[in-house]
Write a protein that holds these residues in place. Structure first.
Motif, PDB file in Angstrom:
ATOM      1  N   THR A   1     -29.015 -28.919  -4.706  1.00  0.00           N
ATOM      2  CA  THR A   1     -29.833 -28.571  -3.394  1.00  0.00           C
ATOM      3  C   THR A   1     -28.976 -27.132  -2.816  1.00  0.00           C
ATOM      4  OG1 THR A   1     -28.292 -29.923  -2.404  1.00  0.00           O
ATOM      5  CG2 THR A   1     -30.542 -30.998  -3.078  1.00  0.00           C
ATOM      6  N   LEU A   2     -29.621 -26.685  -1.676  1.00  0.00           N
ATOM      7  CA  LEU A   2     -28.823 -25.661  -1.077  1.00  0.00           C
ATOM      8  C   LEU A   2     -27.444 -26.239  -0.597  1.00  0.00           C
ATOM      9  CD1 LEU A   2     -28.798 -22.622  -0.139  1.00  0.00           C
ATOM     10  CD2 LEU A   2     -29.865 -23.475   2.101  1.00  0.00           C
ATOM     11  N   GLU A   3     -27.393 -27.297  -0.036  1.00  0.00           N
ATOM     12  CA  GLU A   3     -26.227 -28.042   0.474  1.00  0.00           C
ATOM     13  C   GLU A   3     -25.215 -28.011  -0.357  1.00  0.00           C
ATOM     14  OE1 GLU A   3     -29.464 -29.341   3.192  1.00  0.00           O
ATOM     15  OE2 GLU A   3     -29.134 -29.087   1.216  1.00  0.00           O
ATOM     16  N   ASN A   4     -25.484 -28.505  -1.742  1.00  0.00           N
ATOM     17  CA  ASN A   4     -24.658 -28.676  -2.730  1.00  0.00           C
ATOM     18  C   ASN A   4     -24.063 -27.191  -3.327  1.00  0.00           C
ATOM     19  OD1 ASN A   4     -24.828 -31.394  -2.616  1.00  0.00           O
ATOM     20  ND2 ASN A   4     -26.070 -31.631  -4.375  1.00  0.00           N
ATOM     21  N   ARG A   5     -25.103 -26.400  -3.651  1.00  0.00           N
ATOM     22  CA  ARG A   5     -24.784 -25.074  -4.168  1.00  0.00           C
ATOM     23  C   ARG A   5     -23.881 -24.133  -3.200  1.00  0.00           C
ATOM     24  NH1 ARG A   5     -29.163 -21.780  -3.980  1.00  0.00           N
ATOM     25  NH2 ARG A   5     -30.664 -23.641  -3.517  1.00  0.00           N
ATOM     26  N   ALA A   6     -24.052 -24.490  -1.768  1.00  0.00           N
ATOM     27  CA  ALA A   6     -22.954 -24.032  -0.743  1.00  0.00           C
ATOM     28  C   ALA A   6     -21.518 -24.742  -0.665  1.00  0.00           C
ATOM     29  CB  ALA A   6     -23.744 -23.738   0.447  1.00  0.00           C
ATOM     30  N   ARG A   7     -21.446 -25.687  -1.385  1.00  0.00           N
ATOM     31  CA  ARG A   7     -20.207 -26.973  -1.056  1.00  0.00           C
ATOM     32  C   ARG A   7     -19.173 -26.008  -1.225  1.00  0.00           C
ATOM     33  NH1 ARG A   7     -20.647 -31.894  -0.200  1.00  0.00           N
ATOM     34  NH2 ARG A   7     -22.574 -31.756  -1.482  1.00  0.00           N
ATOM     35  N   ILE A   8     -18.696 -25.232  -2.437  1.00  0.00           N
ATOM     36  CA  ILE A   8     -17.572 -24.619  -2.688  1.00  0.00           C
ATOM     37  C   ILE A   8     -17.357 -23.595  -1.699  1.00  0.00           C
ATOM     38  CG2 ILE A   8     -18.448 -23.021  -4.504  1.00  0.00           C
ATOM     39  CD1 ILE A   8     -15.843 -23.194  -5.790  1.00  0.00           C
ATOM     40  N   VAL A   9     -18.461 -22.650  -1.264  1.00  0.00           N
ATOM     41  CA  VAL A   9     -18.277 -21.621  -0.440  1.00  0.00           C
ATOM     42  C   VAL A   9     -17.512 -22.199   1.210  1.00  0.00           C
ATOM     43  CG1 VAL A   9     -19.424 -19.696   0.942  1.00  0.00           C
ATOM     44  CG2 VAL A   9     -20.028 -20.311  -1.472  1.00  0.00           C
ATOM     45  N   LEU A  10     -18.342 -22.957   1.585  1.00  0.00           N
ATOM     46  CA  LEU A  10     -18.103 -23.817   2.818  1.00  0.00           C
ATOM     47  C   LEU A  10     -16.644 -24.199   2.693  1.00  0.00           C
ATOM     48  CD1 LEU A  10     -21.337 -25.543   3.820  1.00  0.00           C
ATOM     49  CD2 LEU A  10     -20.336 -23.062   4.490  1.00  0.00           C
ATOM     50  N   ASP A  11     -16.256 -25.125   1.551  1.00  0.00           N
ATOM     51  CA  ASP A  11     -14.994 -25.580   1.360  1.00  0.00           C
ATOM     52  C   ASP A  11     -13.819 -24.599   1.447  1.00  0.00           C
ATOM     53  OD1 ASP A  11     -15.865 -28.240   1.436  1.00  0.00           O
ATOM     54  OD2 ASP A  11     -15.804 -28.402  -0.779  1.00  0.00           O
ATOM     55  N   SER A  12     -14.191 -23.274   0.880  1.00  0.00           N
ATOM     56  CA  SER A  12     -13.021 -22.339   0.563  1.00  0.00           C
ATOM     57  C   SER A  12     -12.790 -21.847   2.136  1.00  0.00           C
ATOM     58  CB  SER A  12     -13.762 -21.186  -0.369  1.00  0.00           C
ATOM     59  OG  SER A  12     -13.622 -21.689  -1.671  1.00  0.00           O
ATOM     60  N   ILE A  13     -14.134 -21.688   2.821  1.00  0.00           N
ATOM     61  CA  ILE A  13     -13.867 -21.185   4.278  1.00  0.00           C
ATOM     62  C   ILE A  13     -13.051 -21.904   5.245  1.00  0.00           C
ATOM     63  CG2 ILE A  13     -15.209 -20.708   6.266  1.00  0.00           C
ATOM     64  CD1 ILE A  13     -17.360 -19.692   4.673  1.00  0.00           C
ATOM     65  N   ARG A  14     -13.337 -23.491   5.047  1.00  0.00           N
ATOM     66  CA  ARG A  14     -12.542 -24.299   5.654  1.00  0.00           C
ATOM     67  C   ARG A  14     -11.247 -24.154   5.409  1.00  0.00           C
ATOM     68  NH1 ARG A  14     -17.059 -27.702   4.035  1.00  0.00           N
ATOM     69  NH2 ARG A  14     -18.598 -27.730   5.921  1.00  0.00           N
ATOM     70  N   GLU A  15     -10.756 -23.953   4.112  1.00  0.00           N
ATOM     71  CA  GLU A  15      -9.213 -23.877   3.673  1.00  0.00           C
ATOM     72  C   GLU A  15      -8.933 -22.825   4.060  1.00  0.00           C
ATOM     73  OE1 GLU A  15      -5.752 -25.095   1.650  1.00  0.00           O
ATOM     74  OE2 GLU A  15      -7.321 -26.199   2.674  1.00  0.00           O
ATOM     75  N   VAL A  16      -9.489 -21.703   4.202  1.00  0.00           N
ATOM     76  CA  VAL A  16      -8.926 -20.478   4.729  1.00  0.00           C
ATOM     77  C   VAL A  16      -8.621 -20.514   6.024  1.00  0.00           C
ATOM     78  CG1 VAL A  16      -9.109 -17.902   4.920  1.00  0.00           C
ATOM     79  CG2 VAL A  16      -9.801 -18.947   2.657  1.00  0.00           C
ATOM     80  N   ARG A  17      -9.606 -21.339   6.844  1.00  0.00           N
ATOM     81  CA  ARG A  17      -9.503 -21.241   8.179  1.00  0.00           C
ATOM     82  C   ARG A  17      -8.417 -22.128   8.786  1.00  0.00           C
ATOM     83  NH1 ARG A  17      -9.268 -18.742  11.899  1.00  0.00           N
ATOM     84  NH2 ARG A  17     -11.496 -17.769  11.778  1.00  0.00           N
ATOM     85  N   ARG A  18      -8.235 -23.236   7.969  1.00  0.00           N
ATOM     86  CA  ARG A  18      -7.086 -23.970   8.137  1.00  0.00           C
ATOM     87  C   ARG A  18      -5.759 -23.544   8.046  1.00  0.00           C
ATOM     88  NH1 ARG A  18      -3.460 -26.787   5.554  1.00  0.00           N
ATOM     89  NH2 ARG A  18      -3.807 -25.795   3.517  1.00  0.00           N
ATOM     90  N   VAL A  19      -5.498 -22.553   7.090  1.00  0.00           N
ATOM     91  CA  VAL A  19      -4.377 -21.757   6.838  1.00  0.00           C
ATOM     92  C   VAL A  19      -4.374 -20.951   8.048  1.00  0.00           C
ATOM     93  CG1 VAL A  19      -3.248 -20.237   5.452  1.00  0.00           C
ATOM     94  CG2 VAL A  19      -4.193 -22.212   4.580  1.00  0.00           C
TER      95      VAL A  19
END
Length: 358
Positions: A204-222
């Motif tokens: 699914t689109l949600e699954n394929r986008a998961r690593i992108v969104l997780d990476s953005i969240r991690e960069v935003r956290r930092v």
């Protein structure tokens, strides 16, 4: 004095850019020691564009881990030596009134290649290359087949984006960009042409986008609340059955919710057989469509003169313009554009005579 949309300021979070004409990330393949550490070449290359009036100067795709480099001649930011070398370059960019951006990247299945003139295809380990990794064991045309990443390795890559983001902040960078375009690792997850997984990272689109969104969240956290975070997308694969601009707009809206402040819209790069119809400003309509999803955007792609760049911003097709090759041809493109538009901007004192015709 004429007013200009292109030379109006723009504020994202705590950062105000002096104009909206920015330098796009451009790979230099110029690290002769092959250790990922930027060199005097990078200082002069990026520093000249800052001196030339750009509001934001992006360094090239900079690998978050050694195996994330496109080639052995690429820059990285996975160790402190690289961080310290970047710091001096960033200091000079700041001294010229520009902001400095870093594009955090992982090349995925397009890693371990030769630079132009050194060879073609995948560089073997015997010459200093390495095993490329990807969402699935699907090769880019003419390259070796990559190894499919495990779920644990995917989590480690996301964490690497965060560690690299912290080093980037320590080096003084003002903007952090997550590279999810041009057929590199995060784009490979997004596109069904390169992602054949059946777990939580595929289908699914949600699954394929998961690593992108997780990476953005991690960069935003930092990054915290003050530092702008961008994400670069390829709006389309230009191939039937591939990634589309409609999917890009959807994921860009999710990226905003995850902490991204601007979507940097390019296209292509996933396959070697894409039929791309290029022309002046050919990617601007993609940027406009993504902007309609509610996130600020920058536009790129054969934007080569002042009037063209001005019209893109003034018409609301994009919030900013990034130019690549034009800044290679003329590092002072921004100063020239201001002059052609009749806009008064500050010139470096040694170059003030360049404003005059006589």
């Amino acid at each position: 004095m004429p007013t200009s949309a292109l030379f109006s300021s723009m504020t994202l979070r705590s950062l105000t850019f002096r104009n909206r004409l920015w330098v796009a990330p451009m790979c230099q393949y110029a690290v002769e020691e092959k250790d990922g550490t930027p060199t005097p070449w990078h200082l002069v290359h990026l520093g000249s564009q800052a001196r030339g009036g750009a509001g934001l100067v992006f360094c090239e795709a900079t690998a978050v881990v050694p195996e994330g480099r496109i080639s052995a001649w690429d820059t990285g930011i996975w160790n402190d030596e690289q961080r310290d070398a970047w710091a001096g370059i960033v200091d000079f960019i700041h001294s010229q009134g520009a902001h400095a951006g870093v594009q955090l990247a992982h090349a995925g299945r397009k890693a371990s290649t030769y630079r132009d003139g050194a060879g073609t295809g995948t560089m073997p380990e015997s010459e200093g290359g390495w095993q490329a990794v990807a969402p699935s064991a699907v090769a880019f045309d003419g390259y070796d087949t990559p190894r499919e990443l495990s779920v644990e390795e995917i989590s480690q890559i996301v964490a690497s984006f965060g560690v690299a983001a912290q080093r980037s902040l320590d080096a003084g960078f003002d903007v952090l960009e997550v590279h999810a375009a041009h057929g590199y690792l995060l784009h490979e997850f997004l596109s069904p042409l390169s992602n054949k997984r059946t777990d939580e990272y595929g289908g699914t689109l949600e699954n394929r986008a998961r690593i992108v969104l997780d990476s953005i969240r991690e960069v935003r956290r930092v990054a915290g609340e003050d530092v702008p975070v961008f994400v670069r997308f390829s709006a389309t694969d230009w191939v039937e059955g591939g990634w589309t601009v409609e999917e890009t707009a959807t994921v860009a809206a999710w990226a905003k919710e995850a902490g991204a402040d601007l979507a940097d819209i390019s296209s292509g790069g996933l396959t070697a057989d894409a039929k791309i119809t290029a022309g002046p400003g050919y990617q601007v309509p993609f940027a406009k469509q993504v902007r309609e999803a509610g996130i600020p955007v920058s536009a790129v792609g054969l934007i080569t003169d002042a009037a063209q760049a001005e019209e893109i911003v003034a018409s609301g097709q994009a919030d900013a313009v990034m130019s690549g090759r034009e800044f290679l041809r003329d590092p002072h493109f921004a100063l020239r554009a201001a002059h052609e538009l009749g806009v008064e901007v500050e010139w470096p004192t040694p170059y003030v005579r360049g404003k005059w015709h006589r």
